[in-house]
Write an enzyme that holds these catalytic residues in place. Structure first.
Site, PDB file in Angstrom:
ATOM      1  N   GLU A 205       0.701  -1.312   0.192  1.00  0.00           N
ATOM      2  CA  GLU A 205      -0.008  -0.010   0.234  1.00  0.00           C
ATOM      3  C   GLU A 205       0.634   1.255  -0.104  1.00  0.00           C
ATOM      4  O   GLU A 205       1.788   1.464   0.733  1.00  0.00           O
ATOM      5  CB  GLU A 205      -0.790   0.113   1.085  1.00  0.00           C
ATOM      6  CG  GLU A 205      -1.778   1.308   1.122  1.00  0.00           C
ATOM      7  CD  GLU A 205      -2.664   1.211   2.478  1.00  0.00           C
ATOM      8  OE1 GLU A 205      -3.725   1.931   2.450  1.00  0.00           O
ATOM      9  OE2 GLU A 205      -2.839   0.199   3.079  1.00  0.00           O
ATOM     10  N   LYS A 221      -8.548  -0.660   1.003  1.00  0.00           N
ATOM     11  CA  LYS A 221      -9.618  -1.280   2.036  1.00  0.00           C
ATOM     12  C   LYS A 221     -10.373  -2.312   1.151  1.00  0.00           C
ATOM     13  O   LYS A 221     -11.034  -2.200   0.168  1.00  0.00           O
ATOM     14  CB  LYS A 221     -10.504  -0.027   2.376  1.00  0.00           C
ATOM     15  CG  LYS A 221      -9.949   0.374   3.799  1.00  0.00           C
ATOM     16  CD  LYS A 221     -10.118  -0.501   4.972  1.00  0.00           C
ATOM     17  CE  LYS A 221      -9.375   0.161   6.262  1.00  0.00           C
ATOM     18  NZ  LYS A 221      -8.985  -0.823   7.236  1.00  0.00           N
TER      19      LYS A 221
END
Length: 403
Positions: A205, A221
């Site tokens: 990420e 997410k």
């Protein structure tokens, strides 16, 4: 290169593992040795340091920096020992691009010979007895308690993490890093040494990146396991993630957090969602990622960008300030550098920083090893499934440490 770098007290190795997550400028960077550094409790002190340096800077932001940025008090012990933040100007900078190695620093030819002649060292790694701060029952109870906060309207979504740890652990950080990225290569991987403290990171990420006057954030997410041995089943899982109401609601919630954060430093009307609900495949999991961008206001300083956006919404929740208070109340361990960030600032003031997840933290002098795993909790979360998601995210780390 890494065995050569380990002779220094401080080095930072960043490797995209041959991914091409845009925007991207560098494949592989190694900064070793220190000419100047800064470590402080006040992020604004960093602006003067960067203005005077006018070169490459590498370093980290600890999650605990949130205390001074957001005026939150917490006093949990960080056993690994990374400071609130640390940035350094390296003595040597090595860059790999394709088949080319570029070295910046004095005596570059001699340096190259030293690296090529460096013997690969293999230090003894003892079997790791991993322990958990929480039992499954304790974890489920905490999730249920957090859901009561959601029912009461205290928050909408919260990222809750738990620690797995080992004491008297003997590992070779370099070998462990190489094993981790072999099992789980990810585009924001890092091996970072700060004296006795090591970060062994296989993060998928990006936190935030700046290129010119444009700024980008790519919150992650939404997670589902993979079945790479069965393409049909793997694609079915990918579609299941894409269509999941729970995962989509979590993702859009963090997108709104990022959009709100960027309004503090970007020009009016410039913030846009470049991609919503993008599903990307990694060795163990499929992940849902969105991309948000904006154009910076004139004269915005680095510290102002960090104050506006840190900690990242994907590792906190909404509303950000209240969930950080709940995180301090319900989590048993200090996060430290976990869910913080590691990255670089280039001479032209561009930068790129990851989210420190899927990572092992290790203090070589204390022989303390830690990794933390978390997930986003909403009203609709099933605590049993959240427990399973945490274990899924830690499979690669556990495999490396217990092999």
């Amino acid at each position: 290169m890494l065995n050569w770098a380990n002779r220094f007290n401080i080095f930072c190795f960043l490797d995209n593992q041959d991914y091409s997550i845009q925007p991207q400028r560098y494949e592989c960077l190694l900064a070793a040795g220190v000419t100047r550094y800064i470590s402080s409790a006040n992020i604004r002190d960093l602006d003067k340091f960067l203005a005077e340096s006018k070169g490459w800077s590498f370093g980290h932001l600890s999650y605990e920096l949130k205390n001074s940025i957001h005026h939150i008090y917490s006093n949990k012990e960080d056993h690994v020992g990374f400071p609130l933040y640390y940035f350094f100007i390296p003595q040597f900078l090595l860059q790999i691009k394709g088949e080319a190695l570029t070295i910046e620093g004095r005596d570059c030819e001699k340096l190259y010979d030293e690296i090529v002649g460096q013997e690969t060292e293999s230090r003894y790694s003892s079997p790791i007895a991993i322990r958990q701060r929480l039992t499954k029952e304790q974890y489920i109870q905490k999730i249920q308690n957090l859901q009561q906060h959601i029912v009461r309207g205290d928050c909408y979504e919260i990222n809750f993490c738990q620690e797995f740890f080992a004491e008297n652990a003997n590992i070779d950080p370099i070998e462990t890093f190489q094993n981790l990225v072999a099992v789980s290569p990810n585009p924001f991987s890092a091996l970072y040494k700060l004296n006795s403290s090591y970060l062994i990171c296989a993060s998928p990420e990006r936190f935030i990146s700046k290129k010119g006057n444009s700024i980008f954030s790519q919150p992650m997410k939404g997670t589902i396991k993979r079945n790479p041995g069965n393409k049909k089943e793997d694609n079915k899982l990918k579609e299941e993630l894409l269509q999941s109401p729970k995962e989509r609601s979590e993702n859009v919630m963090v997108v709104d957090i990022v959009r709100n954060d960027l309004t503090k430093v970007c020009t009016d009307g410039s913030i846009k969602v470049d991609e919503l609900f993008g599903v990307y495949s990694y060795p163990q999991v499929h992940q849902m990622i969105s991309t948000i961008s904006g154009e910076l206001k004139a004269g915005v300083k680095f510290s102002e960008i960090i104050e506006a956006t840190f900690p990242m919404g994907s590792m906190t929740g909404a509303p950000k300030h209240r969930v950080m208070e709940l995180i301090d109340e319900y989590e048993d361990s200090a996060r430290g550098i976990f869910s913080g960030s590691v990255g670089y600032i280039s001479p032209d003031s561009d930068f790129d920083f990851n989210v420190v997840i899927r990572s092992i933290m290790y203090n070589a002098s204390k022989k303390y090893l830690s990794y933390q795993l978390g997930s986003g909790i909403t009203f609709y979360s099933d605590p049993e499934k959240e427990w399973d998601e945490c274990l899924l995210k830690g499979e690669a780390i556990k495999k490396v440490l217990t092999r």
